[in-house]
Design an enzyme around this catalytic site. Structure first.
Site, PDB file in Angstrom:
ATOM      1  CB  CYS A   4      -0.972  -0.011   1.153  1.00 16.29           C
ATOM      2  SG  CYS A   4      -0.161  -0.188   2.743  1.00 16.29           S
ATOM      3  CG  HIS A  59      -4.490   0.728   3.774  1.00 19.15           C
ATOM      4  ND1 HIS A  59      -3.858  -0.046   2.845  1.00 19.15           N
ATOM      5  CD2 HIS A  59      -5.434   1.429   3.084  1.00 19.15           C
ATOM      6  CE1 HIS A  59      -4.382   0.168   1.656  1.00 19.15           C
ATOM      7  NE2 HIS A  59      -5.345   1.075   1.771  1.00 19.15           N
ATOM      8  CG  ASP A 100      -7.025   2.621  -0.700  1.00 17.40           C
ATOM      9  OD1 ASP A 100      -5.829   2.605  -1.050  1.00 17.40           O
ATOM     10  OD2 ASP A 100      -7.511   1.818   0.096  1.00 17.40           O
TER      11      ASP A 100
END
Lengths: 676, 332
Positions: free
Chosen positions: A420, A464, A480
């Protein structure tokens, strides 16, 4: 030299055991030689008692004390932390064992044992360690009992039994006090323990999040008042990174605001920044129980508010705690998922800050971004174009290849494999290069729903990183990029997504979670977790629910009701003792006999036959048989019983006989009339 | 000023205690007679609780709160346990063994209970005496003895004794003061080097009383000279010695009696009555070891010669009570 006073043998036994136990409890955060010193002192005291060894000389004792203090200073390099203080206390306590000259010395040791054992709770708050502390209080209490107990009964077990009984009797009252006694919050700054914890840190370089992805530890647990929102809604914001140096993202922009401070404390009015936030709809309310992080930042859904006076709202709409979180912390939050942040405008310097890029890094990305911007002037379309690129060509993995100097260039146009933070970093860099204010947000995403209890477990591997871009009119939007690469990652939990990969949980080789595919083990893991959560909620974070609990118990919280409750509940808690008191109350047989005799007299008096003052029972009976011959038999029988009860040997039995006979003695006026 | 106030207060306090706890034969301890208060160790324990509370508050640690409250509850529970250790206990003033003035008399106290409770470390104390500690298990009767120093002959009533206990945790003390109506008979103090050694010296080196009682009224065997004291008979003045300018001395004689010995008040001239009584007392103790009967002659009383323990006790009793007003505690 023989000491003037000698500690009773059984008390010494329990005292030495207490010393060994208190050292054992603190073994984890103690230099090993302190423990060794304690054991040597214990052995020495045993030999002293057996008169095999002699008392250490004054010089030896002082040099030992000096050596301990010096050693501790060398070991810790400071004396003002929690660990050095406890270690100092423990070494002084062990040395005191060599000085048992008076009863006073033994008492000091016993009281110190209580203190040191209880201090263990500063270091560990798990159920197991609390139980150990509770059990460790037993030998200390036994030592205290043995000190004051019988001189002829020197068996240690007797003292232990009394100590155990007393502790058990004390527990109900303890619960009442625990529930009712107010917690007033910390009075002054205190030394904190220092220990490493895993978790999100205050900066982010490539690979940081990947490391967290291998840890199965719990980060926090969340209990919602309503149903748990969808997995894709659960973005737990922790930190916002606006600064980038080519490799590392970190926090910027925490000063320079001319319309208020960076942090707004909830007790100073949370409306201060209402102008920059638009909240719509009903908020979600929930309670987060955060594990120790040793950092002040808290995790919450956007955009949060917390009523706790020690929690502040920051300018980038995160929650920050007053002190670093050194132990489990519980806080309640209200979040408006439907919101707009700073929709109207960004102040000039902040606009610049959110666009800043280090020069000399990632030239290819900068170039491409400029081209794309010209081709796609609409910001939303630009974002979608980049996300589409991710979706087509990129791979989401826990084992990304290493990156060189131009991290973003190498990732975007080369390796195309990452976790991520790679996506968040490259996305924000690209957006900034294209002239769109953007920033990296770090926290946790999603969580594991507990199947039976209504709460969510968020693990370290849920850590994350994602992005926020600012668009005029809409404010900050969450983007995202990971969701574009691996949408399943966001929709199901991380563990479900990655459980096939080898690297998952490689940092926690013994975690029960690794075996989540075995059904009953997984069940056991979740059961243990719910126990742990209940512990955190009802015990460790009790002050958070105390108010609500008391309110539901008492109806209203005011001193009178609290006092009344304390009295009532305390009375109930002490009931076993009162029963014991009552049962062991030795009947005063004489009093009872007098009472019964008066009863007998009053029954006769009601019939007009009062006993005259100074008249003995026998004379009284004779007079009655003269006045009321119908009663003669009964009265004589009773008088006989009374006399034998009064002067006989087996008082208790005879009083009982008198009582039974009296019960059947119900003279009425009829007898009197019929006889006259 | 403060001293005076303290004195007044003490007097009032003593009066109050006496009113509350009058002299008795037998007593059952209950909440009306028992006092309870933290000991010094109890106050230190309280300080420990405060310290723990401060730590819990400052570290905002609920576990430490829990353990602090556990110890607090332990303190509260201890109130009951300490109280129950004495409550329901029956104490009876037992016999008092007579003693000699300047030594001590032994007072007996009998402990019993109607229940079956174990009672530990009950301490009996009296001013100036090492406390005696006793435990009681079940329905037994236990005797405890206090040797209380006595100064003067006559009837002696012990001061209030203190019965106390700190069992089980030593954080609280429960106590009561008890004044029993038991009285001990105190015999006159025994004075060493009694006259019988003079007699013995006259007889060679036989150590203890023979068939002699020294006096200066008999005429048989001359035992020696003593300095003249005012009031002695002029018949016994040793004029020869006076003529040799050795001062006024009196001749003393001992009667040789085969069967009967007399402890005679009149045989000790020139002493004050306490000194005489002390000597007579010492002789009585000596004679009681010998087989011959002995009697006692006091100015207003005579006990016929006899032997045995009860005779000895009767003799000692008369010596103890000689000249004292009968009302001062004479018992049937």
């Amino acid at each position: 030299m023989r000491p003037l006073w000698q500690i009773p043998r059984n008390s010494l036994f329990w005292l030495l055991l207490s010393v060994v136990i208190s050292i054992a409890l603190h073994l984890e955060h103690l230099p090993p030689w302190v423990a060794l010193a304690g054991i040597v002192a214990t052995l020495w005291q045993i030999q002293l008692y057996r008169e095999r060894w002699r008392q250490p000389g004054r010089l030896l004792k002082w040099s030992l004390a000096g050596a301990c203090a010096g050693g501790l200073f060398l070991h810790y390099g400071r004396m003002n932390g929690l660990e050095p203080m406890v270690a100092l206390l423990l070494s002084g306590y062990s040395l005191k064992l060599l000085e048992l000259h008076h009863k006073r010395d033994a008492l000091v040791l016993i009281y110190l044992s209580y203190l040191i054992i209880i201090l263990q709770s500063l270091f560990s708050t798990t159920i197991v360690s609390s139980l150990l502390v509770l059990i460790a209080l037993l030998p200390v209490t036994a030592a205290l009992v043995a000190m004051h107990g019988a001189t002829e009964n020197t068996r240690p077990v007797a003292a232990l039994r009394t100590g155990l009984a007393m502790l058990l009797q004390a527990i109900p009252l303890m619960l009442v006090l625990f529930i009712v006694m107010p917690r007033i919050g910390s009075l002054w700054a205190i030394p904190q323990k220092t220990s490493a914890t895993t978790g999100v840190s205050d900066s982010m370089s490539p690979g940081d999040m990947t490391k967290l992805g291998r840890s199965g530890k719990i980060a926090f647990r969340v209990e919602f008042d309503g149903p748990i929102p969808a997995q894709s809604q659960l973005y737990w914001r922790g930190l916002v990174f606006s600064g980038f140096d080519g490799r590392r993202w970190d926090q910027q922009g925490s000063w320079g605001y001319n319309d208020g401070k960076y942090l707004q404390w909830s007790d100073q009015g949370l409306e201060a920044w209402d102008s920059v936030i638009k909240r719509r709809g009903e908020p979600l309310s929930y309670r987060v129980t955060l594990e120790a992080t040793n950092s002040p930042w808290l995790f919450a859904l956007s955009t949060p508010l917390s009523p706790s006076p020690s929690v502040a709202l920051s300018r980038d709409f995160r929650l920050v705690n007053k002190n670093p979180v050194n132990a489990k912390l519980q806080y309640s939050v209200k979040s408006w998922l439907n919101n707009q942040l700073e929709p109207k405008s960004l102040v000039g310097w902040r606009h610049k800050l959110e666009l800043a890029l280090p020069s000399g890094f990632n030239p290819k990305t900068r170039e491409t971004a400029k081209q794309w911007r010209e081709q796609t002037p609409d910001t939303v379309a630009l974002i979608n174009r980049l996300l589409a690129l991710y979706h087509q060509e990129f791979i989401y993995t826990l084992r990304p290849p290493a990156l060189g100097k131009h991290t973003v260039d190498e990732f975007l146009w080369g390796t195309k494999k990452g976790f991520c933070e790679f996506y968040a970093s490259s996305f924000v860099f690209f957006m900034r290069a294209a002239g769109v204010p953007a920033r990296v947000v770090v926290g946790y995403q999603g969580g594991e729903r507990h199947p039976t209890e209504n709460y969510l477990l968020v693990h370290q591997y849920d850590a994350h990183a994602w992005a926020e871009v600012w668009i005029e009119g809409s404010g900050w939007l969450r983007v995202d990029p990971t969701a574009a690469v691996a949408p399943e990652r966001i929709e199901m939990s991380f563990a479900d997504f990655f459980s096939e990969q080898d690297d998952f949980l490689s940092a926690s080789p013994f975690a029960l979670e690794r075996l989540r595919h075995i059904n009953w083990l997984n069940h056991l893991r979740l059961k243990l977790d719910s126990l742990d959560y209940a512990w955190a909620k009802w015990v460790l974070g009790y002050e958070n629910i105390q108010n609500d609990l008391l309110l539901s118990l008492l109806g209203a919280i005011n001193p009178q009701r609290i006092a009344l409750f304390l009295l009532l509940a305390g009375g109930i808690a002490l009931l076993p003792i009162f029963i014991m008191l009552y049962l062991s109350r030795e009947k005063n047989t004489r009093d009872e006999l007098d009472r019964l005799f008066l009863q007998y007299c009053s029954r006769l008096e009601k019939m007009g036959l009062p006993r005259q003052s100074g008249e003995g029972p026998r004379d009284f009976a004779q007079r009655i048989s003269r006045c009321a011959p119908g009663l003669t038999e009964a009265v004589e029988h009773l008088t006989e019983l009374y006399e034998s009860a009064r002067y006989g040997e087996e008082q208790e039995a005879e009083i009982k006989a008198f009582k039974t006979a009296l019960r059947g003695f119900k003279p009425s006026r009829k007898v009197l009339l019929s006889s006259t | 000023m403060i001293k005076r106030w303290r004195k007044v207060f003490n007097k009032r306090y003593q009066q109050w205690i006496t009113r509350r706890l009058p002299p008795i034969k037998k007593i059952r301890l209950d909440n009306r007679k028992l006092f309870i208060f933290p000991t010094r160790a109890g106050f230190v324990f309280f300080a420990l609780l405060v310290l723990l509370w401060l730590i819990a508050t400052n570290f905002e640690n609920n576990l430490i709160f829990a353990f602090t409250f556990l110890l607090t509850s332990l303190f509260i529970i201890d109130v009951f346990h300490t109280f129950l250790n004495l409550s329901g206990l029956q104490i009876e003033g037992g016999r008092a063994t007579p003693g000699f003035a300047g030594q001590s008399a032994e007072f007996e106290y009998l402990l019993s209970q109607t229940g079956k409770r174990q009672r530990y470390s009950i301490e009996f104390s009296h001013p100036g005496v090492d406390p005696a500690v006793v435990s009681l298990a079940g329905k037994e009767i236990k005797a405890i003895y206090l040797s209380i120093p006595v100064k003067r002959r006559g009837w002696f009533q012990a001061q209030r004794i203190t019965v106390k206990s700190v069992y089980p945790l030593g954080l609280l003390r429960v106590w009561t003061y008890l004044q029993f109506d038991t009285q001990a008979l105190v015999y006159p103090g025994v004075i060493d080097a009694p006259l019988p050694t003079q007699i013995a010296a006259g007889q060679g080196d036989k150590p203890l009383p023979q068939n002699y009682v020294a006096h200066n009224s008999g005429s048989e065997d001359f035992v020696g000279l003593e300095k003249y004291r005012l009031g002695e008979s002029l018949h016994h003045i040793a004029w020869k010695q006076f003529a040799r300018e050795q001062g006024l001395q009196t001749k003393h004689y001992a009667d040789a009696i085969d069967d009967e010995l007399w402890l005679d008040w009149a045989s000790l001239p020139g002493m004050d009555s306490e000194a005489r009584l002390s000597r007579l007392c010492a002789w009585a103790l000596c004679f009681s070891e010998a087989p011959q009967p002995y009697g006692l002659r006091l100015p207003d009383l005579e006990i016929a010669p006899g032997t045995g323990r009860s005779h000895r006790d009767a003799v000692l009793r008369e010596l103890a009570l000689f000249g004292l007003p009968k009302a001062a505690g004479e018992k049937a």
